[in-house]
Design a protein around this motif. Sequence first.
Motif, PDB file in Angstrom:
ATOM      1  N   SER A  84     -14.403  -4.193 -20.820  1.00  0.00           N
ATOM      2  CA  SER A  84     -13.247  -3.315 -20.925  1.00  0.00           C
ATOM      3  C   SER A  84     -11.994  -4.114 -20.625  1.00  0.00           C
ATOM      4  CB  SER A  84     -13.396  -2.170 -19.920  1.00  0.00           C
ATOM      5  OG  SER A  84     -12.133  -1.741 -19.494  1.00  0.00           O
ATOM      6  N   GLU A  85     -10.902  -3.837 -21.346  1.00  0.00           N
ATOM      7  CA  GLU A  85      -9.682  -4.606 -21.079  1.00  0.00           C
ATOM      8  C   GLU A  85      -9.041  -4.210 -19.756  1.00  0.00           C
ATOM      9  OE1 GLU A  85      -5.942  -3.771 -23.257  1.00  0.00           O
ATOM     10  OE2 GLU A  85      -7.219  -2.528 -24.542  1.00  0.00           O
ATOM     11  N   PHE A  86      -9.397  -3.047 -19.235  1.00  0.00           N
ATOM     12  CA  PHE A  86      -8.853  -2.625 -17.942  1.00  0.00           C
ATOM     13  C   PHE A  86      -9.664  -3.183 -16.780  1.00  0.00           C
ATOM     14  CE2 PHE A  86      -7.885   0.741 -21.018  1.00  0.00           C
ATOM     15  CZ  PHE A  86      -6.509   0.612 -21.026  1.00  0.00           C
ATOM     16  N   GLY A  87     -10.902  -3.605 -17.055  1.00  0.00           N
ATOM     17  CA  GLY A  87     -11.737  -4.165 -16.008  1.00  0.00           C
ATOM     18  C   GLY A  87     -12.483  -3.091 -15.236  1.00  0.00           C
ATOM     19  N   CYS A  88     -13.349  -3.541 -14.344  1.00  0.00           N
ATOM     20  CA  CYS A  88     -14.163  -2.632 -13.546  1.00  0.00           C
ATOM     21  C   CYS A  88     -14.246  -3.227 -12.137  1.00  0.00           C
ATOM     22  CB  CYS A  88     -15.555  -2.519 -14.171  1.00  0.00           C
ATOM     23  SG  CYS A  88     -16.511  -4.035 -14.026  1.00  0.00           S
ATOM     24  N   PRO A  89     -14.879  -2.553 -11.171  1.00  0.00           N
ATOM     25  CA  PRO A  89     -14.916  -3.102  -9.798  1.00  0.00           C
ATOM     26  C   PRO A  89     -15.590  -4.481  -9.702  1.00  0.00           C
ATOM     27  CG  PRO A  89     -15.492  -0.792  -9.784  1.00  0.00           C
ATOM     28  CD  PRO A  89     -15.430  -1.186 -11.226  1.00  0.00           C
ATOM     29  N   GLN A  90     -16.309  -4.918 -10.752  1.00  0.00           N
ATOM     30  CA  GLN A  90     -16.931  -6.251 -10.705  1.00  0.00           C
ATOM     31  C   GLN A  90     -15.986  -7.359 -11.179  1.00  0.00           C
ATOM     32  OE1 GLN A  90     -19.694  -3.814 -11.137  1.00  0.00           O
ATOM     33  NE2 GLN A  90     -19.771  -4.546  -9.023  1.00  0.00           N
ATOM     34  N   CYS A  91     -14.916  -6.975 -11.837  1.00  0.00           N
ATOM     35  CA  CYS A  91     -14.039  -8.026 -12.381  1.00  0.00           C
ATOM     36  C   CYS A  91     -12.558  -7.786 -12.055  1.00  0.00           C
ATOM     37  CB  CYS A  91     -14.243  -8.182 -13.887  1.00  0.00           C
ATOM     38  SG  CYS A  91     -13.874  -6.727 -14.855  1.00  0.00           S
ATOM     39  N   ARG A  92     -12.283  -6.830 -11.207  1.00  0.00           N
ATOM     40  CA  ARG A  92     -10.873  -6.535 -10.924  1.00  0.00           C
ATOM     41  C   ARG A  92     -10.716  -6.037  -9.481  1.00  0.00           C
ATOM     42  NH1 ARG A  92      -9.233  -1.180 -13.391  1.00  0.00           N
ATOM     43  NH2 ARG A  92     -10.273  -0.597 -11.471  1.00  0.00           N
ATOM     44  N   VAL A  93      -9.642  -6.446  -8.834  1.00  0.00           N
ATOM     45  CA  VAL A  93      -9.326  -5.949  -7.489  1.00  0.00           C
ATOM     46  C   VAL A  93      -7.925  -5.335  -7.531  1.00  0.00           C
ATOM     47  CG1 VAL A  93      -9.081  -6.544  -5.046  1.00  0.00           C
ATOM     48  CG2 VAL A  93     -10.629  -7.853  -6.473  1.00  0.00           C
ATOM     49  N   THR A  94      -7.792  -4.146  -6.983  1.00  0.00           N
ATOM     50  CA  THR A  94      -6.472  -3.500  -6.978  1.00  0.00           C
ATOM     51  C   THR A  94      -5.774  -3.730  -5.641  1.00  0.00           C
ATOM     52  OG1 THR A  94      -7.415  -1.793  -8.389  1.00  0.00           O
ATOM     53  CG2 THR A  94      -5.288  -1.299  -7.385  1.00  0.00           C
ATOM     54  N   LEU A  95      -4.526  -4.148  -5.739  1.00  0.00           N
ATOM     55  CA  LEU A  95      -3.700  -4.300  -4.535  1.00  0.00           C
ATOM     56  C   LEU A  95      -2.459  -3.423  -4.716  1.00  0.00           C
ATOM     57  CD1 LEU A  95      -4.610  -7.577  -5.355  1.00  0.00           C
ATOM     58  CD2 LEU A  95      -4.007  -7.716  -2.968  1.00  0.00           C
ATOM     59  N   THR A  96      -2.021  -2.803  -3.646  1.00  0.00           N
ATOM     60  CA  THR A  96      -0.830  -1.965  -3.760  1.00  0.00           C
ATOM     61  C   THR A  96       0.252  -2.469  -2.820  1.00  0.00           C
ATOM     62  OG1 THR A  96      -1.842  -0.480  -2.160  1.00  0.00           O
ATOM     63  CG2 THR A  96      -2.015   0.165  -4.464  1.00  0.00           C
ATOM     64  N   LEU A  97       1.478  -2.180  -3.205  1.00  0.00           N
ATOM     65  CA  LEU A  97       2.625  -2.552  -2.372  1.00  0.00           C
ATOM     66  C   LEU A  97       3.578  -1.372  -2.346  1.00  0.00           C
ATOM     67  CD1 LEU A  97       4.114  -4.908  -0.853  1.00  0.00           C
ATOM     68  CD2 LEU A  97       5.281  -5.348  -2.980  1.00  0.00           C
ATOM     69  N   ASN A  98       3.947  -0.979  -1.171  1.00  0.00           N
ATOM     70  CA  ASN A  98       4.883   0.127  -1.031  1.00  0.00           C
ATOM     71  C   ASN A  98       5.896  -0.274   0.041  1.00  0.00           C
ATOM     72  OD1 ASN A  98       6.168   2.544  -1.063  1.00  0.00           O
ATOM     73  ND2 ASN A  98       4.446   3.765  -0.323  1.00  0.00           N
ATOM     74  N   ALA A  99       7.026  -0.810  -0.411  1.00  0.00           N
ATOM     75  CA  ALA A  99       7.995  -1.350   0.548  1.00  0.00           C
ATOM     76  C   ALA A  99       9.353  -0.712   0.342  1.00  0.00           C
ATOM     77  CB  ALA A  99       8.090  -2.862   0.382  1.00  0.00           C
ATOM     78  N   GLU A 100      10.044  -0.547   1.439  1.00  0.00           N
ATOM     79  CA  GLU A 100      11.358   0.060   1.382  1.00  0.00           C
ATOM     80  C   GLU A 100      12.197  -0.520   2.514  1.00  0.00           C
ATOM     81  OE1 GLU A 100      11.199   4.301   1.835  1.00  0.00           O
ATOM     82  OE2 GLU A 100      13.370   4.516   1.598  1.00  0.00           O
ATOM     83  N   SER A 101      13.479  -0.665   2.252  1.00  0.00           N
ATOM     84  CA  SER A 101      14.343  -1.108   3.339  1.00  0.00           C
ATOM     85  C   SER A 101      15.146   0.084   3.828  1.00  0.00           C
ATOM     86  CB  SER A 101      15.260  -2.226   2.865  1.00  0.00           C
ATOM     87  OG  SER A 101      16.152  -2.547   3.886  1.00  0.00           O
ATOM     88  N   GLU A 102      14.876   0.492   5.033  1.00  0.00           N
ATOM     89  CA  GLU A 102      15.588   1.658   5.557  1.00  0.00           C
ATOM     90  C   GLU A 102      16.893   1.250   6.229  1.00  0.00           C
ATOM     91  OE1 GLU A 102      12.464   3.461   7.770  1.00  0.00           O
ATOM     92  OE2 GLU A 102      11.672   4.468   5.997  1.00  0.00           O
ATOM     93  N   GLU A 103      16.846   0.056   6.847  1.00  0.00           N
ATOM     94  CA  GLU A 103      18.066  -0.403   7.522  1.00  0.00           C
ATOM     95  C   GLU A 103      18.318  -1.864   7.207  1.00  0.00           C
ATOM     96  OE1 GLU A 103      18.749   0.309  11.741  1.00  0.00           O
ATOM     97  OE2 GLU A 103      17.753   2.255  11.449  1.00  0.00           O
ATOM     98  N   GLY A 104      19.489  -2.180   6.714  1.00  0.00           N
ATOM     99  CA  GLY A 104      19.868  -3.563   6.444  1.00  0.00           C
ATOM    100  C   GLY A 104      19.004  -4.203   5.367  1.00  0.00           C
ATOM    101  N   THR A 105      19.160  -5.540   5.230  1.00  0.00           N
ATOM    102  CA  THR A 105      18.392  -6.264   4.221  1.00  0.00           C
ATOM    103  C   THR A 105      17.127  -6.808   4.860  1.00  0.00           C
ATOM    104  OG1 THR A 105      20.483  -6.907   3.234  1.00  0.00           O
ATOM    105  CG2 THR A 105      18.545  -8.126   2.524  1.00  0.00           C
ATOM    106  N   ARG A 106      16.040  -6.724   4.143  1.00  0.00           N
ATOM    107  CA  ARG A 106      14.813  -7.306   4.697  1.00  0.00           C
ATOM    108  C   ARG A 106      13.987  -7.974   3.603  1.00  0.00           C
ATOM    109  NH1 ARG A 106       9.522  -5.143   4.710  1.00  0.00           N
ATOM    110  NH2 ARG A 106       9.314  -3.154   3.601  1.00  0.00           N
ATOM    111  N   THR A 107      13.134  -8.917   4.039  1.00  0.00           N
ATOM    112  CA  THR A 107      12.275  -9.620   3.092  1.00  0.00           C
ATOM    113  C   THR A 107      10.902  -8.970   3.092  1.00  0.00           C
ATOM    114  OG1 THR A 107      13.446 -11.654   3.633  1.00  0.00           O
ATOM    115  CG2 THR A 107      11.378 -11.904   2.452  1.00  0.00           C
ATOM    116  N   VAL A 108      10.378  -8.759   1.876  1.00  0.00           N
ATOM    117  CA  VAL A 108       9.015  -8.237   1.756  1.00  0.00           C
ATOM    118  C   VAL A 108       8.080  -9.441   1.595  1.00  0.00           C
ATOM    119  CG1 VAL A 108       7.467  -6.801   0.373  1.00  0.00           C
ATOM    120  CG2 VAL A 108       9.874  -6.162   0.622  1.00  0.00           C
TER     121      VAL A 108
END
Length: 271
Positions: A84-108
């Motif tokens: 499959s072009e989307f992959g399956c649990p044997q050939c793909r790993v999902t990583l998520t990122l949820n970042a926000e700067s609430e105060e000032g500038t910050r590095t993710v």
Amino acid sequence: MKIEVLEKNETNLRIIVKEADVPLMNALRRIALAEVPSMAIDEVVMIENSSILQDEMIAHRLGLVPLKTDLDEYSLPEDCDCKSEFGCPQCRVTLTLNAESEEGTRTVYSGELVSENPAIVPVAEKVPVIKLAKGQKLKLEAYARLGKGKAHAKWQPVCVCAYKYYPKIDVPKEKCQDCQKCADICSKKVLAMKGEKVDVRDLLACNLCMDCVEACPKKSDGIKVEWEKNAFIMNLESNGGLPPERVLQEATKILDKQLKDFEEQVKVEIQ
Ligand SMILES: [Zn+2]
């Protein structure tokens, strides 16, 4: 063939290989760089991006973050049964990122990526991904897959894979004037003065640059630098995804398979 380990730690492997030849060493070097698979982010789905960097730039930066690799649990997408072009649990790993700067500038940083598999995470936590100003958000889902360095450098499991000839240095005791010129010019500090005499301090550091031979006033009667034809010093530095000895083992397996495939083809074609 004889192998002697000079140095081995988590990321670095330095070995002496004796009774080998250049074609073999070079084949292993090229396979380690281009054919041994490793894990890297290959696709990113942007959910929200209010930062100043375009989606493509962020995806490219994420692709270059070295990830821990597990070659036993995962297969290359082209070899996976799912097809499959989307992959399956044997050939793909999902990583998520949820970042926000609430105060000032910050590095993710890379450490903020959350992986569905705790074994497949960034090698280092402090790889800067992006800077967010106050109120900016970055939310995305990234898919990591196994791949090969010949398709993209992000899949190279090693930063350094190189070999050099095993050096041979001879300081002729009777003819040498011990003028110290050879020791002074050597940038690798291979030669040093031991009392009044020139001495080989660190033979393996020699990279055969021949500066010492050129600096020697005795010319052909003076210091001699040569190399062993069938001995090499190999240095392998992993990016941290796989242990360096595993990269070398995989390289030998791949070479073995390529030769077997070739043998099969010869059998089929030449009857
Ligand atoms: Zn699959």
